[in-house]
Structure formats: structure tokens, C-alpha cells
Design an enzyme around this catalytic site. Structure first.
Site, PDB file in Angstrom:
ATOM      1  N   ALA A  36      62.766  71.431  61.239  1.00 57.59           N
ATOM      2  CA  ALA A  36      62.800  70.227  60.177  1.00 57.59           C
ATOM      3  C   ALA A  36      62.586  68.884  60.868  1.00 57.59           C
ATOM      4  CB  ALA A  36      64.337  70.332  59.692  1.00 57.59           C
ATOM      5  N   SER A  37      63.657  68.497  61.624  1.00 57.38           N
ATOM      6  CA  SER A  37      63.647  67.037  62.209  1.00 57.38           C
ATOM      7  C   SER A  37      62.403  66.735  63.026  1.00 57.38           C
ATOM      8  CB  SER A  37      64.805  66.651  62.803  1.00 57.38           C
ATOM      9  OG  SER A  37      65.144  67.754  63.757  1.00 57.38           O
ATOM     10  N   GLY A  82      65.862  72.749  66.938  1.00 57.06           N
ATOM     11  CA  GLY A  82      65.279  71.855  68.252  1.00 57.06           C
ATOM     12  C   GLY A  82      63.782  71.983  68.438  1.00 57.06           C
ATOM     13  N   GLU A 104      68.904  81.036  64.584  1.00 57.79           N
ATOM     14  CA  GLU A 104      69.087  79.376  64.915  1.00 57.79           C
ATOM     15  C   GLU A 104      70.453  78.946  65.446  1.00 57.79           C
ATOM     16  OE1 GLU A 104      68.368  77.144  60.956  1.00 57.79           O
ATOM     17  OE2 GLU A 104      66.504  76.725  62.109  1.00 57.79           O
ATOM     18  N   ASN A 142      61.437  73.029  56.925  1.00 57.13           N
ATOM     19  CA  ASN A 142      62.545  72.846  56.185  1.00 57.13           C
ATOM     20  C   ASN A 142      62.648  71.169  55.956  1.00 57.13           C
ATOM     21  OD1 ASN A 142      64.926  72.578  54.724  1.00 57.13           O
ATOM     22  ND2 ASN A 142      66.058  73.718  56.265  1.00 57.13           N
ATOM     23  N   LYS A 189      64.897  69.596  54.194  1.00 60.33           N
ATOM     24  CA  LYS A 189      66.484  69.460  54.057  1.00 60.33           C
ATOM     25  C   LYS A 189      66.696  68.425  53.240  1.00 60.33           C
ATOM     26  CE  LYS A 189      67.919  71.196  58.544  1.00 60.33           C
ATOM     27  NZ  LYS A 189      68.644  71.256  59.981  1.00 60.33           N
ATOM     28  N   ILE A 240      70.572  72.672  66.542  1.00 68.26           N
ATOM     29  CA  ILE A 240      70.007  72.133  65.232  1.00 68.26           C
ATOM     30  C   ILE A 240      69.945  70.590  65.129  1.00 68.26           C
ATOM     31  CG2 ILE A 240      69.948  71.891  62.746  1.00 68.26           C
ATOM     32  CD1 ILE A 240      70.938  74.917  62.802  1.00 68.26           C
ATOM     33  N   HIS A 263      71.399  79.490  55.420  1.00 66.69           N
ATOM     34  CA  HIS A 263      71.127  78.455  56.598  1.00 66.69           C
ATOM     35  C   HIS A 263      72.325  77.693  57.026  1.00 66.69           C
ATOM     36  CE1 HIS A 263      70.002  74.733  58.248  1.00 66.69           C
ATOM     37  NE2 HIS A 263      68.695  75.011  58.337  1.00 66.69           N
TER      38      HIS A 263
HETATM   39  O1  G3P Z   1      66.111  74.956  59.095  1.00 67.63           O
HETATM   40  C1  G3P Z   1      65.659  74.607  60.243  1.00 67.63           C
HETATM   41  C2  G3P Z   1      66.467  73.499  61.002  1.00 67.63           C
HETATM   42  O2  G3P Z   1      67.847  73.991  61.032  1.00 67.63           O
HETATM   43  C3  G3P Z   1      66.165  73.308  62.305  1.00 67.63           C
HETATM   44  O3  G3P Z   1      66.314  72.027  62.458  1.00 67.63           O
HETATM   45  O4  G3P Z   1      65.915  69.585  63.032  1.00 67.63           O
HETATM   46  O5  G3P Z   1      66.449  71.266  64.766  1.00 67.63           O
HETATM   47  O6  G3P Z   1      64.333  71.427  63.769  1.00 67.63           O
HETATM   48  P1  G3P Z   1      65.580  71.071  63.305  1.00 67.63           P
END
Ligand code: G3P
Length: 241
Positions: free
Chosen positions: A221-222, A200, A160, A28, A30, A165, A112
Site C-alpha cells: 500500500a504505502s 513494508g 502480513e 491496496n 486503503k 505494515i 485484512h
Molecule cells: O494491504 C497491504 C498493506 O497492509 C501493507 O501495507 O503500507 O506496509 O505496504 P504497507
């Protein structure tokens, strides 16, 4: 001098039935500065190259403004990050499922944690997406919500815990129970529904742990978008597949 503009045909991916094999890594993008415009395109290309090089299944969720362009030029499946529960019409700024399909995406994230919806809106989107031949990955925050959402028969549920997150602390390590319980609860209600987990997830061990808990893949994502070297980060994740 008339410049011959090379006009990318937006939506040329529309209708392409792209199979999504499992296990799957869903990235994602984002709305990060690191994934806007050309940088989002480069991330999508890296995902495509790694997917082809490693023979693994990667799905990309570009920023909405680039969805049509990216879906038209990469061979991996693209998902919208969000769609609105509205029919086409005077809904300024809304993203309809029709526009997601015409952009060439094969599906959309729904609900989301950063775009929470009412259950009636989730139901509208899941049912209408199915009619349009679009896949839905419905995001949830715990096992009970995952169980309820499974009743709507989405393509996938992605559990999630919001507090993880962006934390870099992987749900599959920090809270394995929620993954295991969600897999059991969802499969009991809708056996064919895929279960992803996210929040995470940053490395191959996190991915491996998720799969060992019964997940069909991860949503992240991150860990890649904000990585110093996104390609290296993605390759590390692939170690877990
Ligand atoms: O959509 C996936 C996201 O919400 C997870 O974020 O940065 O923890 O991988 P992250």
C-alpha cells in the site's frame, strides 16, 4: 438546456474473467487521502499503464466508494478491500459479495489486519465467493493462521505481520522466515493456493526477495500510494519481478 450526462455503466466489468498471472503485485489503496476519489482513479490508471507497458500482473484494490467506477474503466483486475459476511438484506453500510461482483471486481481481500474477521466469517466469504466466481485473498498475521486459513481453500493467502505494515521495512527482508514457512505450510494444505506476502514492501529488492522465498507475489500500500511519484515507485517494484 438538458445536459446529456455520460452515465458510466457501473459493473460493466462484472463477469469479465480476468486472468491473474503470477508473480503479481497487488496494490491496496486503503483509505488514504492520496487514494480518495480522482486520486484513486489516477493510481489505478498508473497501475494499468505500468502493467501493460511492462507486461506484468498488477491488481488494484480501490477505495470501496470508487470500486465500481474503477473496475468499469481499467483493464487490470480489481479487488474489493473488504466484504462483509452477510447475505443481501437490511445490513446498512455492509458490502456484500454480490455488490462486489456487480461492481465488476474479480475478488476481494478478506480479513485484512485493519478489518479482522472471525474464522466463521472468513469461511462464509471464501465459500460464497467461490460460488459467485469471485477470488479471495485472505490476509493472515503468521504461519499458523495461514495454515488454518488454507484449509478453507481460498484463492490466495497474504501473510502480513501487522507490526511491519506501513513501516517501510519489508517482511521479505526483516522476517524472511515467516514468508518461507508460510509458503511451505499453505502449499502443503492447499497446493494451488497462491501465497503473497506484504507489509513494508517498497522497492524492487523487496519484491525480488519475496519471490526468492517462494511467494507468488506481494501485497502493498504505502510504498506506492504515499510515494512522491507513485509511477516511479511502481516501476521500481517491477524491477523485482
Ligand atoms: O494491504 C497491504 C498493506 O497492509 C501493507 O501495507 O503500507 O506496509 O505496504 P504497507
Amino acid at each position: 438546456m438538458v445536459l446529456e450526462k455520460e452515465r458510466m455503466k457501473i459493473g460493466s466489468g462484472a463477469g469479465k474473467r480476468v486472468e491473474i498471472e503470477t508473480p503479481v503485485v497487488v496494490l491496496n489503496e486503503k483509505a488514504y487521502a492520496e487514494s480518495v476519489g480522482e486520486r484513486g482513479f489516477e493510481l489505478a490508471e498508473i497501475c494499468e499503464e505500468v502493467a501493460v507497458e511492462k507486461g506484468v500482473s498488477v491488481v488494484i484494490c480501490p477505495q470501496q466508494a470508487e470500486l465500481g467506477l474503477i473496475a468499469s474503466v481499467v483493464s487490470i483486475p480489481c479487488f474489493a478491500q473488504h466484504a462483509d459476511a452477510v447475505e443481501p438484506g437490511s445490513h446498512t453500510g455492509s458490502v456484500t459479495l454480490e455488490s462486489v461482483k456487480e461492481a465488476g471486481a474479480v475478488g476481494t481481500l478478506v480479513n485484512h489486519s485493519e478489518r479482522r474477521l472471525k474464522i466463521s466469517e472468513i469461511d462464509f466469504l471464501v465459500q460464497k465467493a467461490a460460488r459467485l466466481g469471485l477470488l479471495t485473498i485472505v490476509c493472515t498475521n503468521n504461519t499458523a493462521v495461514s495454515r488454518a486459513v488454507a484449509e478453507l481453500k481460498p484463492y490466495a493467502v497474504a501473510v502480513e505481520p501487522p507490526e511491519l505494515i506501513g513501516s517501510g521495512r519489508a517482511v521479505s527482508k526483516v522476517d524472511p522466515g515467516i514468508v518461507e514457512e508460510t509458503v511451505k505450510a499453505v502449499k502443503r494444505v492447499h497446493e494451488k493456493c497462491l501465497v503473497l506476502c506484504g507489509a513494508g514492501v517498497t522497492n524492487g529488492e523487496d519484491v525480488r526477495a519475496a519471490l526468492e522465498l517462494g511467494a507468488d507475489g506481494v501485497l502493498l500500500a504505502s510504498g506506492v500510494v504515499k510515494a512522491e511519484n507513485p509511477r516511479a515507485a511502481l516501476l521500481d517494484l517491477m524491477r523485482g519481478l
